[in-house]
Design a protein around this motif. Structure first.
Motif, mmCIF file in Angstrom:
data_model
loop_
_atom_site.group_PDB
_atom_site.id
_atom_site.type_symbol
_atom_site.label_atom_id
_atom_site.label_comp_id
_atom_site.label_asym_id
_atom_site.label_seq_id
_atom_site.Cartn_x
_atom_site.Cartn_y
_atom_site.Cartn_z
ATOM 1 N N VAL A 174 0.853 -1.199 0.000
ATOM 2 C CA VAL A 174 0.000 0.000 0.000
ATOM 3 C C VAL A 174 0.883 1.240 0.000
ATOM 4 C CG1 VAL A 174 -1.707 1.307 1.303
ATOM 5 C CG2 VAL A 174 -1.848 -1.195 1.208
ATOM 6 N N SER A 175 0.612 2.171 -0.919
ATOM 7 C CA SER A 175 1.394 3.404 -0.963
ATOM 8 C C SER A 175 0.642 4.460 -1.757
ATOM 9 C CB SER A 175 2.766 3.159 -1.601
ATOM 10 O OG SER A 175 3.539 4.345 -1.625
ATOM 11 N N HIS A 176 0.916 5.736 -1.434
ATOM 12 C CA HIS A 176 0.417 6.834 -2.261
ATOM 13 C C HIS A 176 1.520 7.356 -3.173
ATOM 14 C CE1 HIS A 176 2.326 8.833 1.192
ATOM 15 N NE2 HIS A 176 2.658 9.749 0.313
ATOM 16 N N ASP A 177 2.731 6.810 -3.048
ATOM 17 C CA ASP A 177 3.897 7.270 -3.797
ATOM 18 C C ASP A 177 4.073 6.393 -5.038
ATOM 19 O OD1 ASP A 177 6.464 7.854 -4.778
ATOM 20 O OD2 ASP A 177 7.227 8.333 -2.785
ATOM 21 N N LEU A 178 3.774 6.958 -6.200
ATOM 22 C CA LEU A 178 3.850 6.179 -7.435
ATOM 23 C C LEU A 178 5.279 5.790 -7.780
ATOM 24 C CD1 LEU A 178 1.211 7.883 -9.757
ATOM 25 C CD2 LEU A 178 0.933 6.060 -8.070
ATOM 26 N N GLY A 179 6.272 6.603 -7.362
ATOM 27 C CA GLY A 179 7.665 6.245 -7.594
ATOM 28 C C GLY A 179 8.040 4.972 -6.863
ATOM 29 N N VAL A 180 7.572 4.834 -5.631
ATOM 30 C CA VAL A 180 7.817 3.623 -4.847
ATOM 31 C C VAL A 180 7.130 2.429 -5.493
ATOM 32 C CG1 VAL A 180 7.327 2.505 -2.635
ATOM 33 C CG2 VAL A 180 8.199 4.842 -2.682
ATOM 34 N N ILE A 181 5.890 2.617 -5.925
ATOM 35 C CA ILE A 181 5.132 1.538 -6.560
ATOM 36 C C ILE A 181 5.817 1.094 -7.851
ATOM 37 C CG2 ILE A 181 2.974 1.015 -7.767
ATOM 38 C CD1 ILE A 181 2.674 0.919 -4.757
ATOM 39 N N ARG A 182 6.285 2.055 -8.652
ATOM 40 C CA ARG A 182 6.962 1.719 -9.900
ATOM 41 C C ARG A 182 8.215 0.888 -9.644
ATOM 42 N NH1 ARG A 182 7.204 3.879 -15.155
ATOM 43 N NH2 ARG A 182 5.818 5.616 -14.627
ATOM 44 N N HIS A 183 8.939 1.226 -8.588
ATOM 45 C CA HIS A 183 10.185 0.528 -8.273
ATOM 46 C C HIS A 183 9.934 -0.880 -7.759
ATOM 47 C CE1 HIS A 183 14.244 -0.167 -6.702
ATOM 48 N NE2 HIS A 183 13.659 -0.578 -5.586
ATOM 49 N N PHE A 184 8.883 -1.063 -6.951
ATOM 50 C CA PHE A 184 8.767 -2.308 -6.197
ATOM 51 C C PHE A 184 7.724 -3.282 -6.722
ATOM 52 C CE2 PHE A 184 7.377 -4.899 -2.572
ATOM 53 C CZ PHE A 184 8.608 -5.388 -2.139
ATOM 54 N N CYS A 185 6.655 -2.807 -7.339
ATOM 55 C CA CYS A 185 5.495 -3.656 -7.606
ATOM 56 C C CYS A 185 5.436 -4.149 -9.048
ATOM 57 C CB CYS A 185 4.204 -2.907 -7.272
ATOM 58 S SG CYS A 185 4.068 -2.498 -5.525
ATOM 59 N N ASP A 186 5.015 -5.407 -9.198
ATOM 60 C CA ASP A 186 4.833 -6.002 -10.526
ATOM 61 C C ASP A 186 3.515 -5.540 -11.144
ATOM 62 O OD1 ASP A 186 7.189 -7.708 -10.244
ATOM 63 O OD2 ASP A 186 5.990 -8.803 -8.779
ATOM 64 N N GLU A 187 2.485 -5.482 -10.338
ATOM 65 C CA GLU A 187 1.172 -5.028 -10.789
ATOM 66 C C GLU A 187 0.656 -3.967 -9.827
ATOM 67 O OE1 GLU A 187 -1.720 -8.006 -11.589
ATOM 68 O OE2 GLU A 187 -0.524 -8.975 -13.148
ATOM 69 N N VAL A 188 -0.325 -3.194 -10.297
ATOM 70 C CA VAL A 188 -0.872 -2.119 -9.467
ATOM 71 C C VAL A 188 -2.379 -2.052 -9.656
ATOM 72 C CG1 VAL A 188 -0.505 -0.351 -11.257
ATOM 73 C CG2 VAL A 188 -0.650 0.328 -8.844
ATOM 74 N N CYS A 189 -3.071 -1.759 -8.553
ATOM 75 C CA CYS A 189 -4.501 -1.460 -8.578
ATOM 76 C C CYS A 189 -4.683 -0.013 -8.132
ATOM 77 C CB CYS A 189 -5.276 -2.379 -7.633
ATOM 78 S SG CYS A 189 -5.300 -4.112 -8.109
ATOM 79 N N VAL A 190 -5.348 0.786 -8.950
ATOM 80 C CA VAL A 190 -5.633 2.178 -8.615
ATOM 81 C C VAL A 190 -7.022 2.236 -7.992
ATOM 82 C CG1 VAL A 190 -5.871 4.524 -9.500
ATOM 83 C CG2 VAL A 190 -4.208 2.965 -10.534
ATOM 84 N N MET A 191 -7.102 2.822 -6.768
ATOM 85 C CA MET A 191 -8.377 2.874 -6.057
ATOM 86 C C MET A 191 -8.903 4.304 -5.978
ATOM 87 S SD MET A 191 -8.029 0.145 -2.906
ATOM 88 C CE MET A 191 -9.765 0.404 -2.521
ATOM 89 N N TYR A 192 -10.233 4.415 -6.042
ATOM 90 C CA TYR A 192 -10.903 5.711 -5.885
ATOM 91 C C TYR A 192 -12.215 5.472 -5.148
ATOM 92 C CZ TYR A 192 -12.945 10.264 -6.971
ATOM 93 O OH TYR A 192 -13.508 11.519 -6.872
ATOM 94 N N LEU A 193 -12.351 6.088 -3.983
ATOM 95 C CA LEU A 193 -13.567 5.988 -3.171
ATOM 96 C C LEU A 193 -14.019 4.539 -2.981
ATOM 97 C CD1 LEU A 193 -15.681 9.068 -4.311
ATOM 98 C CD2 LEU A 193 -14.538 8.715 -2.132
#
Length: 324
Positions: free
Chosen positions: A211-230
């Motif tokens: 879990v992160s709000h930092d897209l730079g961290v997510i880009r570095h560490f995660c293979d896949e991403v889910c974008v959440m809104y409300l």
């Protein structure tokens, strides 16, 4: 091979109001029909603005917060149906690293006591075996043996987070839920902790929900991403694809709002109007339509389903940025 973790139609609601102060009760839909899978050895990122529900999702995975609806399957086992004894056994295989290591460590316990307590609770070894195990874990996370008899307040923020990671590793888990594990740290320390987690992921074959709000961290560490809104997932896919060429209008705004560590880069911001709607009074149809420049009449009337468009990418949008 089946995914290690499967989350299906997860829902979590909180009530506010009423009680001694009176007034009508209101329902906050913190998590609203969330589904995703995590394969063995994979890291999945959950990103979004504060209040989007990503940390609530993380806590429901360990039933620190009880889900209201949906299913959580870990290695085929339905966590939502497990009793207390079964959950105790399963928590050897699923661990969490919290955002604030100082708040999550007992200030009255030395590091030796904090790391040995889970092993004693689960009956994993004699006193000598437990001591040898926690010493090995300290080496693994880059802390000296002299740390064992010190207290949390005697460490820096980065060192405390290493202790938090050591505590998560001591039971040899298969899945680690990392809830904003570097957001409270200095940038240089963030890099050290991310490198540590990356190494542990490769050496141990760990899976992560990150879990992160930092897209730079997510880009570095995660293979896949889910974008959440409300409370909903609005886009899901391979990290580089989602961040480089987002399909959902909200994903693009989130990407464009993230700082770029290049002073020569020119960024064209896609403007977003309006405020985030109240989670107790969600808009009809697509919850993003009041702020979306592409919204049309059916966006106000109907809720778009998260549907696969191409190459394993999914978006909950009637008018995605790249039509498929």
């Amino acid at each position: 091979m089946n995914p290690l973790l499967q989350v299906k139609h997860l829902v979590k609601r909180f009530e506010s109001g009423g009680g001694l102060l009176g007034g009508p009760k209101q329902v906050v839909r913190a998590v609203n029909d969330v589904s995703f899978d995590v394969a063995r050895g994979q890291s999945l990122g959950l990103v979004g603005e504060s209040g989007c529900g990503k940390s609530t999702v993380a806590r429901t995975l360990l039933r620190l917060v009880e889900p209201d609806e949906g299913a959580i399957l870990f290695d085929g086992i339905a966590l939502q149906d497990a009793n207390a004894a079964q959950m105790r056994k399963l928590r050897q295989r699923i661990q969490i690293v919290f955002q604030d290591p100082f708040a999550s460590l007992n200030p009255r316990l030395t590091i030796r006591q904090a790391l040995s307590e889970p092993l004693r609770v689960h009956g994993l070894g004699s006193a000598a075996q437990i001591d040898a195990r926690i010493r090995r874990i300290l080496d693994e996370v880059g802390l000296p043996q002299t740390a064992l008899d010190r207290y949390p307040h005697e460490f820096s923020g980065g060192q405390r987070q290493r202790v938090g990671i050591a505590r998560a590793l001591v039971l040899d888990p298969e899945l680690i839920v990392a809830d904003e594990p570097v957001s409270a740290l200095d940038v240089s320390v963030q890099a050290q902790i991310l490198q540590l987690l990356e190494r542990l992921k490769k050496e141990r074959g760990l899976s992560f929900v990150f879990v992160s709000h930092d897209l730079g961290v997510i880009r570095h560490f995660c293979d896949e991403v889910c974008v959440m809104y409300l409370g909903r997932i609005v886009e899901r896919g391979a990290t580089e694809q989602v961040l480089d060429a987002p399909l959902h209008p909200y994903s693009r705004v989130l990407r464009d709002s993230s700082p770029v560590p290049d002073p020569t880069a020119r960024i064209t911001l896609n403007r977003i109007t309006g405020e985030i709607p109240s989670p107790t009074n969600l808009p009809s149809g697509c919850t993003y339509h009041p702020r979306c420049a592409r919204a049309q009449a059916n966006c106000q009337a109907n809720v778009p389903e998260l549907r696969e468009l191409s190459d394993g990418r999914s978006a909950a949008c009637f008018y995605p940025l790249v039509e498929q």
